[in-house]
Design an enzyme around this catalytic site. Sequence first.
Site, PDB file in Angstrom:
ATOM      1  N   ARG A 259     -21.717  20.220 -11.444  1.00 48.35           N
ATOM      2  CA  ARG A 259     -20.715  20.980 -10.686  1.00 48.35           C
ATOM      3  C   ARG A 259     -20.051  22.005 -11.599  1.00 48.35           C
ATOM      4  O   ARG A 259     -19.314  21.644 -12.510  1.00 48.35           O
ATOM      5  CB  ARG A 259     -19.653  20.054 -10.084  1.00 48.35           C
ATOM      6  CG  ARG A 259     -18.571  20.822  -9.322  1.00 48.35           C
ATOM      7  CD  ARG A 259     -17.760  19.954  -8.378  1.00 48.35           C
ATOM      8  NE  ARG A 259     -16.908  18.980  -9.036  1.00 48.35           N
ATOM      9  CZ  ARG A 259     -15.938  18.300  -8.422  1.00 48.35           C
ATOM     10  NH1 ARG A 259     -15.713  18.506  -7.130  1.00 48.35           N
ATOM     11  NH2 ARG A 259     -15.224  17.412  -9.074  1.00 48.35           N
TER      12      ARG A 259
ATOM     13  N   ASP B 253      -8.096  13.444 -10.859  1.00 51.53           N
ATOM     14  CA  ASP B 253      -8.512  14.740 -11.370  1.00 51.53           C
ATOM     15  C   ASP B 253      -7.535  15.798 -10.883  1.00 51.53           C
ATOM     16  O   ASP B 253      -6.464  15.478 -10.364  1.00 51.53           O
ATOM     17  CB  ASP B 253      -9.974  15.051 -11.013  1.00 51.53           C
ATOM     18  CG  ASP B 253     -10.195  15.314  -9.525  1.00 51.53           C
ATOM     19  OD1 ASP B 253      -9.211  15.426  -8.761  1.00 51.53           O
ATOM     20  OD2 ASP B 253     -11.370  15.417  -9.124  1.00 51.53           O
TER      21      ASP B 253
END
Length: 557
Positions: free
Chosen positions: A188, A477
């Site tokens: 990603r 996150d």
Amino acid sequence: MNTTATLTEPRPTTASVPTFPAHDPRIEVIGEMGPRYAEILTPEALRFLAALHDRFAGIRHDRLAARLQTRVDAANGRDPKFLPETAHIRAEPGWRVAGPGPGLEDRRVEITGPTDRKMAINALNSGAKVWLADQEDATSPTWQNVIEGQLSLLDALAGTLSYTSPEGKEYTVTHDIGGPDTPTIVMRPRGWHLVEKHLRFHDRAGRSMSASGSLVDFGLYFFHNATRLIELGSGPYFYLPKLEGHLEARLWNDIFGFAQDYIHIQRGTIRATVLIETIQAAFEMEEILYELREHCAGLNAGRWDYIFSIIKTFRSRGRRFVLPDRKQITMTVPFMRAYTELLVATCHKRGAYAIGGMSAFIPNRRDPEITERALEQVAADKRREATDGFDGTWVAHPDLIPTARAEFDLAFGERNNQLHRTRSEVSVTAAQLLDIGSIGGQVTESGVYGNVAIALRYIESWLRGIGAAAIDNLMEDAATAEISRSQVWQWVHENTVTAEGRRIDRAWLGEVLAQVAGGLTRFDGDRFDDAVEIFTTVALEAEFPTFLTVGAYARFL
């Protein structure tokens, strides 16, 4: 028309990859060169980055400008909608996406995590079907993390990845890369909004600008590893974050075509899975699949960023858009339910996999009771996803994989997916996607304190280069901090009153911030003072920065 790509044509081996010209001076390395950085920042790789920027940097800027206009429209009362100009795409029954690609046929459990050496080894040894190698929200984009993450991936694919901890513990990958017991890697890159300030691009007109974080992350990984990945029986696969519409998907598709031509591999070899994590993208799922159909494997329900997008988009639109405490925004509230139902139905209509959301729980081996209760919640969440027709799901810790897999094994039977479940009975309206007001719930003082504490602790961790932070038995996150600070901003802006009768204003939030900061455990080298400054800027000022990471990166990393 069936546009499924075939991968049956001969592919180049390492020996057949063409040679490349020397370094293009239009990409300038500003960051300090560490050990082995030259293996990633080769002249040939930098020339490829220059070619990507020369071709696509201007279009990227156009797409970011379009985002700004969309935000202005939303603030002025114009809601997202299903686009009338693309209705023919949604109505055409014949087209399908390329499909999973070699190594992505079974995605029932995917583990996510950053690309530092230890976490990479743990992910590769986890037993998951896929590892989302995250250079985005789970990685603080320090120059060291960006380049050393690329080195981790390079070494993993070469079969040489290892790590020795400061305490002397050795970590190695226990199974062969590319074998059935090792996850398929899906990388990603950073979103379109982020730059890489340690690399500068000088365009043909003589202008100088920071490189695109997206193009840097994609370009370096693809250039160095695409051929090796094909040799291992998979391919260069990517998760695409934070798209806000089909034109951004078209940009990625054009990049994929250019990149494959550049190194002379077959078009359609790349596979992309798009995170549907903005309200704008939720209205264009089918168009996103269409634009990427030659390279598309599926969509993912990026639940935390989706909630952040809802708050950000409607933050100044009145009290009916004010959400309650974060823990009350579950996947079963009406607007989240509509979003996931539409995602599965859209994917299966077009032959794409639907991948479920994150389970961020971290088992606490010192407290089995907490772990048992949490595993029950994980099982229920994954059971819901499997029952709804999802083809896989995310976890943040290896110990969650058996629990998640059991639910999908039960739903799948002898299959590797649930594409046969077309969900044709699903019909989701714009009103259902925007049904924010029906959630109910309350804003509480403990919810305010919790948001401030989570945001400060995560931002402090991020400033020290740790993008996946263990906080209160959860792996957090950047999305968690974004939800937390954006809720605080909205509560202040809308003069929200807590369930206890306290009006949430800047004066009281200043007191809360001081209290929370004063109660944090300090240590040598902590960044809490900087975290307080960032939080004040992104949560308590009149202006609302679209991403807290943009300004924090520019100033502090």
